[in-house]
Design a protein around this motif. Sequence first.
Motif, PDB file in Angstrom:
ATOM      1  N   LEU A  96     -61.654 -14.140  82.183  1.00  0.00           N
ATOM      2  CA  LEU A  96     -62.492 -15.272  82.561  1.00  0.00           C
ATOM      3  C   LEU A  96     -63.787 -14.645  83.028  1.00  0.00           C
ATOM      4  N   GLN A  97     -64.921 -15.217  82.618  1.00  0.00           N
ATOM      5  CA  GLN A  97     -66.203 -14.648  83.013  1.00  0.00           C
ATOM      6  C   GLN A  97     -67.145 -15.776  83.439  1.00  0.00           C
ATOM      7  N   ALA A  98     -67.677 -15.647  84.649  1.00  0.00           N
ATOM      8  CA  ALA A  98     -68.650 -16.598  85.183  1.00  0.00           C
ATOM      9  C   ALA A  98     -69.957 -15.863  85.413  1.00  0.00           C
ATOM     10  N   SER A  99     -71.070 -16.555  85.164  1.00  0.00           N
ATOM     11  CA  SER A  99     -72.371 -15.932  85.406  1.00  0.00           C
ATOM     12  C   SER A  99     -73.368 -16.978  85.870  1.00  0.00           C
ATOM     13  N   ALA A 100     -74.298 -16.519  86.700  1.00  0.00           N
ATOM     14  CA  ALA A 100     -75.397 -17.351  87.189  1.00  0.00           C
ATOM     15  C   ALA A 100     -76.399 -16.453  87.883  1.00  0.00           C
ATOM     16  N   ALA A 101     -77.665 -16.757  87.709  1.00  0.00           N
ATOM     17  CA  ALA A 101     -78.754 -16.072  88.406  1.00  0.00           C
ATOM     18  C   ALA A 101     -78.654 -14.550  88.322  1.00  0.00           C
ATOM     19  N   GLY A 102     -78.297 -14.032  87.153  1.00  0.00           N
ATOM     20  CA  GLY A 102     -78.281 -12.589  86.955  1.00  0.00           C
ATOM     21  C   GLY A 102     -77.031 -11.875  87.423  1.00  0.00           C
ATOM     22  N   ARG A 103     -76.072 -12.554  87.995  1.00  0.00           N
ATOM     23  CA  ARG A 103     -74.824 -11.893  88.393  1.00  0.00           C
ATOM     24  C   ARG A 103     -73.702 -12.380  87.503  1.00  0.00           C
ATOM     25  N   VAL A 104     -72.753 -11.485  87.240  1.00  0.00           N
ATOM     26  CA  VAL A 104     -71.634 -11.774  86.341  1.00  0.00           C
ATOM     27  C   VAL A 104     -70.349 -11.320  87.022  1.00  0.00           C
ATOM     28  N   THR A 105     -69.315 -12.164  86.955  1.00  0.00           N
ATOM     29  CA  THR A 105     -68.003 -11.816  87.487  1.00  0.00           C
ATOM     30  C   THR A 105     -66.984 -11.973  86.375  1.00  0.00           C
ATOM     31  N   SER A 106     -66.214 -10.911  86.127  1.00  0.00           N
ATOM     32  CA  SER A 106     -65.166 -10.928  85.105  1.00  0.00           C
ATOM     33  C   SER A 106     -63.832 -10.622  85.755  1.00  0.00           C
ATOM     34  N   VAL A 107     -62.822 -11.458  85.466  1.00  0.00           N
ATOM     35  CA  VAL A 107     -61.475 -11.234  85.978  1.00  0.00           C
ATOM     36  C   VAL A 107     -60.508 -11.244  84.805  1.00  0.00           C
ATOM     37  N   ALA A 108     -59.541 -10.339  84.822  1.00  0.00           N
ATOM     38  CA  ALA A 108     -58.569 -10.209  83.734  1.00  0.00           C
ATOM     39  C   ALA A 108     -57.358 -11.089  84.013  1.00  0.00           C
ATOM     40  N   LEU A 109     -56.756 -11.573  82.931  1.00  0.00           N
ATOM     41  CA  LEU A 109     -55.547 -12.384  83.063  1.00  0.00           C
ATOM     42  C   LEU A 109     -54.764 -12.332  81.762  1.00  0.00           C
ATOM     43  N   GLU A 110     -53.604 -12.948  81.756  1.00  0.00           N
ATOM     44  CA  GLU A 110     -52.725 -12.939  80.585  1.00  0.00           C
ATOM     45  C   GLU A 110     -53.100 -14.061  79.632  1.00  0.00           C
ATOM     46  N   LYS A 111     -52.763 -13.873  78.369  1.00  0.00           N
ATOM     47  CA  LYS A 111     -53.019 -14.887  77.341  1.00  0.00           C
ATOM     48  C   LYS A 111     -52.377 -16.223  77.725  1.00  0.00           C
ATOM     49  N   THR A 112     -51.164 -16.173  78.230  1.00  0.00           N
ATOM     50  CA  THR A 112     -50.472 -17.410  78.603  1.00  0.00           C
ATOM     51  C   THR A 112     -51.183 -18.125  79.747  1.00  0.00           C
ATOM     52  N   GLN A 113     -51.806 -17.355  80.650  1.00  0.00           N
ATOM     53  CA  GLN A 113     -52.557 -17.975  81.742  1.00  0.00           C
ATOM     54  C   GLN A 113     -53.797 -18.695  81.204  1.00  0.00           C
ATOM     55  N   VAL A 114     -54.469 -18.103  80.226  1.00  0.00           N
ATOM     56  CA  VAL A 114     -55.644 -18.740  79.629  1.00  0.00           C
ATOM     57  C   VAL A 114     -55.240 -20.049  78.959  1.00  0.00           C
ATOM     58  N   ALA A 115     -54.150 -19.998  78.178  1.00  0.00           N
ATOM     59  CA  ALA A 115     -53.676 -21.200  77.484  1.00  0.00           C
ATOM     60  C   ALA A 115     -53.282 -22.287  78.480  1.00  0.00           C
ATOM     61  N   ALA A 116     -52.551 -21.913  79.523  1.00  0.00           N
ATOM     62  CA  ALA A 116     -52.123 -22.893  80.518  1.00  0.00           C
ATOM     63  C   ALA A 116     -53.325 -23.498  81.248  1.00  0.00           C
ATOM     64  N   LEU A 117     -54.306 -22.673  81.582  1.00  0.00           N
ATOM     65  CA  LEU A 117     -55.502 -23.164  82.274  1.00  0.00           C
ATOM     66  C   LEU A 117     -56.244 -24.175  81.406  1.00  0.00           C
ATOM     67  N   ALA A 118     -56.454 -23.845  80.143  1.00  0.00           N
ATOM     68  CA  ALA A 118     -57.171 -24.755  79.240  1.00  0.00           C
ATOM     69  C   ALA A 118     -56.428 -26.080  79.088  1.00  0.00           C
ATOM     70  N   GLU A 119     -55.123 -26.016  78.904  1.00  0.00           N
ATOM     71  CA  GLU A 119     -54.336 -27.238  78.742  1.00  0.00           C
ATOM     72  C   GLU A 119     -54.361 -28.087  80.003  1.00  0.00           C
ATOM     73  N   ARG A 120     -54.231 -27.456  81.156  1.00  0.00           N
ATOM     74  CA  ARG A 120     -54.242 -28.208  82.423  1.00  0.00           C
ATOM     75  C   ARG A 120     -55.617 -28.816  82.702  1.00  0.00           C
ATOM     76  N   ILE A 121     -56.690 -28.117  82.338  1.00  0.00           N
ATOM     77  CA  ILE A 121     -58.031 -28.681  82.519  1.00  0.00           C
ATOM     78  C   ILE A 121     -58.167 -29.949  81.696  1.00  0.00           C
ATOM     79  N   ASP A 122     -57.766 -29.899  80.431  1.00  0.00           N
ATOM     80  CA  ASP A 122     -57.841 -31.100  79.590  1.00  0.00           C
ATOM     81  C   ASP A 122     -56.984 -32.231  80.150  1.00  0.00           C
TER      82      ASP A 122
END
Length: 196
Positions: free
Chosen positions: A29-55
């Motif tokens: 997951l990567q967030a950025s604003a005003a010249g700063r960037v934050t990247s955090v690692a996670l599992e494929k299943t976590q990405v899928a679950a997050l996207a589904e729950r957001i929807d």
Amino acid sequence: MSRQVFLYDPPDRFVAGTVGLPGRRTFFLQASAAGRVTSVALEKTQVAALAERIDELLDEVVRRSGGNAPVPAVAPSDVGDSAPLDVPIEEEFRVGTMALAWDGDEQRMIVEAQALVELDAESDEDLAEAEEALLQDEENGPPMLRVRLSGAQARAFAKRALHVVNAGRPPCPLCSLPLDPEGHVCPRQNGYRRSA
């Protein structure tokens, strides 16, 4: 030591992406604003679950508001983001737990990703107590990424995240396990290698 919170309210960009070849990808997951960037690692299943729950959460917000919430039914094309992750990608932490919420006053989705923490416990009861104490400790907990998104940004994030998850190796039509370029040992064929 006080908790480190990477806050983006709102981000210029919030996306899911990968580094590496299918079968050996690392998800971020990567967030950025005003010249700063934050990247955090996670599992494929976590990405899928997050996207589904957001929807799902956005659909519920629309339903409860009678269609009056500023949430599009689908991701708007003008908000879409297909660009690669910003480089250099420096992993701040590996995600352990995630949380979602809808702020009705601000009409924003709140996404929180908290660092994975190893807990020592003698029993399941001790482990449950330690986890609960950790979640309740706002000041001294593990690092956290907190992002506040508009409904359109959240829909666009979910659409891209599901696309990233599905862009990996295709599934076997028999067992649904991923097919490797060098072949696949399918349990449904009693271990015989399936020719590509």
